[in-house]
Write a protein that holds these residues in place. Sequence first.
Motif, PDB file in Angstrom:
ATOM      1  N   ALA A  19       0.824  -1.204   0.000  1.00  0.00           N
ATOM      2  CA  ALA A  19       0.000   0.000   0.000  1.00  0.00           C
ATOM      3  C   ALA A  19       0.865   1.264   0.000  1.00  0.00           C
ATOM      4  CB  ALA A  19      -0.923   0.003   1.205  1.00  0.00           C
ATOM      5  N   THR A  20       2.122   1.115   0.375  1.00  0.00           N
ATOM      6  CA  THR A  20       3.021   2.259   0.445  1.00  0.00           C
ATOM      7  C   THR A  20       3.725   2.438  -0.887  1.00  0.00           C
ATOM      8  OG1 THR A  20       3.401   1.771   2.775  1.00  0.00           O
ATOM      9  CG2 THR A  20       4.951   3.259   1.711  1.00  0.00           C
ATOM     10  N   PRO A  21       3.725   3.668  -1.427  1.00  0.00           N
ATOM     11  CA  PRO A  21       4.400   3.901  -2.700  1.00  0.00           C
ATOM     12  C   PRO A  21       5.901   3.639  -2.583  1.00  0.00           C
ATOM     13  CG  PRO A  21       3.094   5.816  -2.037  1.00  0.00           C
ATOM     14  CD  PRO A  21       3.102   4.859  -0.888  1.00  0.00           C
ATOM     15  N   LEU A  22       6.435   2.900  -3.522  1.00  0.00           N
ATOM     16  CA  LEU A  22       7.858   2.566  -3.505  1.00  0.00           C
ATOM     17  C   LEU A  22       8.580   2.987  -4.771  1.00  0.00           C
ATOM     18  CD1 LEU A  22       7.690  -1.022  -1.977  1.00  0.00           C
ATOM     19  CD2 LEU A  22       8.444   1.053  -0.848  1.00  0.00           C
ATOM     20  N   LYS A  23       7.915   3.711  -5.655  1.00  0.00           N
ATOM     21  CA  LYS A  23       8.528   4.103  -6.924  1.00  0.00           C
ATOM     22  C   LYS A  23       9.221   5.452  -6.798  1.00  0.00           C
ATOM     23  CE  LYS A  23       4.871   2.257  -9.812  1.00  0.00           C
ATOM     24  NZ  LYS A  23       3.906   2.697 -10.796  1.00  0.00           N
ATOM     25  N   VAL A  24      10.247   5.616  -7.604  1.00  0.00           N
ATOM     26  CA  VAL A  24      10.964   6.891  -7.685  1.00  0.00           C
ATOM     27  C   VAL A  24       9.980   8.025  -7.980  1.00  0.00           C
ATOM     28  CG1 VAL A  24      12.574   8.184  -9.147  1.00  0.00           C
ATOM     29  CG2 VAL A  24      13.207   5.921  -8.278  1.00  0.00           C
ATOM     30  N   SER A  25       9.032   7.786  -8.872  1.00  0.00           N
ATOM     31  CA  SER A  25       8.083   8.844  -9.262  1.00  0.00           C
ATOM     32  C   SER A  25       7.231   9.333  -8.095  1.00  0.00           C
ATOM     33  CB  SER A  25       7.190   8.372 -10.409  1.00  0.00           C
ATOM     34  OG  SER A  25       6.445   7.233 -10.017  1.00  0.00           O
ATOM     35  N   ASP A  26       7.108   8.526  -7.047  1.00  0.00           N
ATOM     36  CA  ASP A  26       6.338   8.936  -5.875  1.00  0.00           C
ATOM     37  C   ASP A  26       7.113   9.909  -4.985  1.00  0.00           C
ATOM     38  OD1 ASP A  26       4.068   7.294  -6.457  1.00  0.00           O
ATOM     39  OD2 ASP A  26       5.217   5.561  -5.761  1.00  0.00           O
ATOM     40  N   TYR A  27       8.413   9.966  -5.148  1.00  0.00           N
ATOM     41  CA  TYR A  27       9.255  10.791  -4.280  1.00  0.00           C
ATOM     42  C   TYR A  27      10.074  11.841  -5.026  1.00  0.00           C
ATOM     43  CZ  TYR A  27       7.957   7.273  -0.899  1.00  0.00           C
ATOM     44  OH  TYR A  27       7.232   6.449  -0.079  1.00  0.00           O
ATOM     45  N   MET A  28      10.043  11.813  -6.359  1.00  0.00           N
ATOM     46  CA  MET A  28      10.858  12.759  -7.128  1.00  0.00           C
ATOM     47  C   MET A  28      10.289  14.174  -7.022  1.00  0.00           C
ATOM     48  SD  MET A  28       9.812  11.870 -11.051  1.00  0.00           S
ATOM     49  CE  MET A  28       8.218  12.306 -11.723  1.00  0.00           C
ATOM     50  N   THR A  29      11.142  15.127  -7.255  1.00  0.00           N
ATOM     51  CA  THR A  29      10.744  16.527  -7.304  1.00  0.00           C
ATOM     52  C   THR A  29      10.327  16.832  -8.740  1.00  0.00           C
ATOM     53  OG1 THR A  29      12.365  17.052  -5.612  1.00  0.00           O
ATOM     54  CG2 THR A  29      11.554  18.884  -6.934  1.00  0.00           C
ATOM     55  N   THR A  30       9.156  17.437  -8.899  1.00  0.00           N
ATOM     56  CA  THR A  30       8.678  17.760 -10.244  1.00  0.00           C
ATOM     57  C   THR A  30       8.721  19.258 -10.525  1.00  0.00           C
ATOM     58  OG1 THR A  30       6.397  17.778  -9.449  1.00  0.00           O
ATOM     59  CG2 THR A  30       7.206  15.716 -10.412  1.00  0.00           C
ATOM     60  N   ASP A 102      23.446  10.191 -16.567  1.00  0.00           N
ATOM     61  CA  ASP A 102      22.639   9.016 -16.238  1.00  0.00           C
ATOM     62  C   ASP A 102      21.281   9.497 -15.751  1.00  0.00           C
ATOM     63  OD1 ASP A 102      24.570   7.100 -16.771  1.00  0.00           O
ATOM     64  OD2 ASP A 102      25.363   7.132 -14.735  1.00  0.00           O
ATOM     65  N   THR A 103      20.247   8.792 -16.154  1.00  0.00           N
ATOM     66  CA  THR A 103      18.895   9.102 -15.686  1.00  0.00           C
ATOM     67  C   THR A 103      18.353   7.885 -14.944  1.00  0.00           C
ATOM     68  OG1 THR A 103      17.876   8.344 -17.739  1.00  0.00           O
ATOM     69  CG2 THR A 103      18.456  10.681 -17.620  1.00  0.00           C
ATOM     70  N   ILE A 104      17.257   8.095 -14.253  1.00  0.00           N
ATOM     71  CA  ILE A 104      16.572   7.010 -13.545  1.00  0.00           C
ATOM     72  C   ILE A 104      15.151   6.946 -14.078  1.00  0.00           C
ATOM     73  CG2 ILE A 104      15.479   6.470 -11.328  1.00  0.00           C
ATOM     74  CD1 ILE A 104      17.980   6.926  -9.915  1.00  0.00           C
ATOM     75  N   ASP A 105      14.648   5.747 -14.217  1.00  0.00           N
ATOM     76  CA  ASP A 105      13.259   5.534 -14.640  1.00  0.00           C
ATOM     77  C   ASP A 105      12.347   5.835 -13.453  1.00  0.00           C
ATOM     78  OD1 ASP A 105      10.730   4.344 -15.209  1.00  0.00           O
ATOM     79  OD2 ASP A 105      11.684   2.950 -16.601  1.00  0.00           O
ATOM     80  N   GLY A 106      11.300   6.594 -13.688  1.00  0.00           N
ATOM     81  CA  GLY A 106      10.357   6.934 -12.635  1.00  0.00           C
ATOM     82  C   GLY A 106       9.687   5.724 -12.012  1.00  0.00           C
ATOM     83  N   ASN A 107       9.656   4.601 -12.724  1.00  0.00           N
ATOM     84  CA  ASN A 107       9.047   3.380 -12.198  1.00  0.00           C
ATOM     85  C   ASN A 107      10.020   2.538 -11.379  1.00  0.00           C
ATOM     86  OD1 ASN A 107       6.437   3.753 -13.324  1.00  0.00           O
ATOM     87  ND2 ASN A 107       7.279   3.204 -15.314  1.00  0.00           N
ATOM     88  N   MET A 108      11.265   2.967 -11.280  1.00  0.00           N
ATOM     89  CA  MET A 108      12.257   2.207 -10.511  1.00  0.00           C
ATOM     90  C   MET A 108      11.877   2.194  -9.037  1.00  0.00           C
ATOM     91  SD  MET A 108      16.367   2.867 -10.076  1.00  0.00           S
ATOM     92  CE  MET A 108      16.941   2.108 -11.587  1.00  0.00           C
ATOM     93  N   LEU A 133      12.128  16.159 -19.719  1.00  0.00           N
ATOM     94  CA  LEU A 133      12.457  16.134 -18.304  1.00  0.00           C
ATOM     95  C   LEU A 133      11.165  16.235 -17.503  1.00  0.00           C
ATOM     96  CD1 LEU A 133      14.711  16.275 -16.098  1.00  0.00           C
ATOM     97  CD2 LEU A 133      14.489  18.764 -16.267  1.00  0.00           C
ATOM     98  N   VAL A 134      10.891  15.250 -16.641  1.00  0.00           N
ATOM     99  CA  VAL A 134       9.655  15.265 -15.846  1.00  0.00           C
ATOM    100  C   VAL A 134       9.918  15.399 -14.357  1.00  0.00           C
ATOM    101  CG1 VAL A 134       8.260  13.998 -17.529  1.00  0.00           C
ATOM    102  CG2 VAL A 134       9.511  12.727 -15.761  1.00  0.00           C
ATOM    103  N   GLY A 135      11.164  15.200 -13.934  1.00  0.00           N
ATOM    104  CA  GLY A 135      11.462  15.304 -12.517  1.00  0.00           C
ATOM    105  C   GLY A 135      12.918  15.027 -12.237  1.00  0.00           C
ATOM    106  N   GLN A 136      13.224  15.045 -10.960  1.00  0.00           N
ATOM    107  CA  GLN A 136      14.575  14.764 -10.511  1.00  0.00           C
ATOM    108  C   GLN A 136      14.480  14.140  -9.133  1.00  0.00           C
ATOM    109  OE1 GLN A 136      18.039  17.545 -11.126  1.00  0.00           O
ATOM    110  NE2 GLN A 136      17.595  17.988  -8.998  1.00  0.00           N
ATOM    111  N   ILE A 137      15.327  13.170  -8.875  1.00  0.00           N
ATOM    112  CA  ILE A 137      15.384  12.582  -7.540  1.00  0.00           C
ATOM    113  C   ILE A 137      16.788  12.792  -6.999  1.00  0.00           C
ATOM    114  CG2 ILE A 137      15.925  10.222  -8.303  1.00  0.00           C
ATOM    115  CD1 ILE A 137      13.748   9.589  -5.894  1.00  0.00           C
TER     116      ILE A 137
END
Length: 155
Positions: A19-30, A102-108, A133-137
Amino acid sequence: MGIKSFQGARRQQTSEVEATPLKVSDYMTTTLITFKENQSIEDVMQTLVKNRISGGPVVNDSYELIGIISETDCMKQISESRYYNMPLQDQSIEKYVTKNVDTIDGNMNIFDAATKFIESKRRRFPIVKGGKLVGQISQSDVLKAAMKLQGQNYK
């Protein structure tokens, strides 16, 4: 009289981690502070200092990622400017931008992202989707995610 158990009623085990979000996209800065290649080094340094950031993505007019500019990149330009006796305000960041990024996939998974940070020794990774560019972590985003997940079983 029967034996009494001191063990309380067992709850149905629910998977809190799922139930807890674990994807990069849940925590990245947009909402990002971005730069353009033709910006002056002086302007970039002022922005970095004012916003207390150590670097940021460089994009073109279509918001496609060109590279990253960091404090270290700015320091290189300061050093060269002094050596060649050139004023900073006349210099753009174009030749100091790190372009092989290097980039990271938002679904990682956020834990895989932590591993990538450790292995690469980078402070931030941009997230690109569909060429834009959609975000940065950052490392601190991963730490914040870990704090939110604290006390849960990681599977």
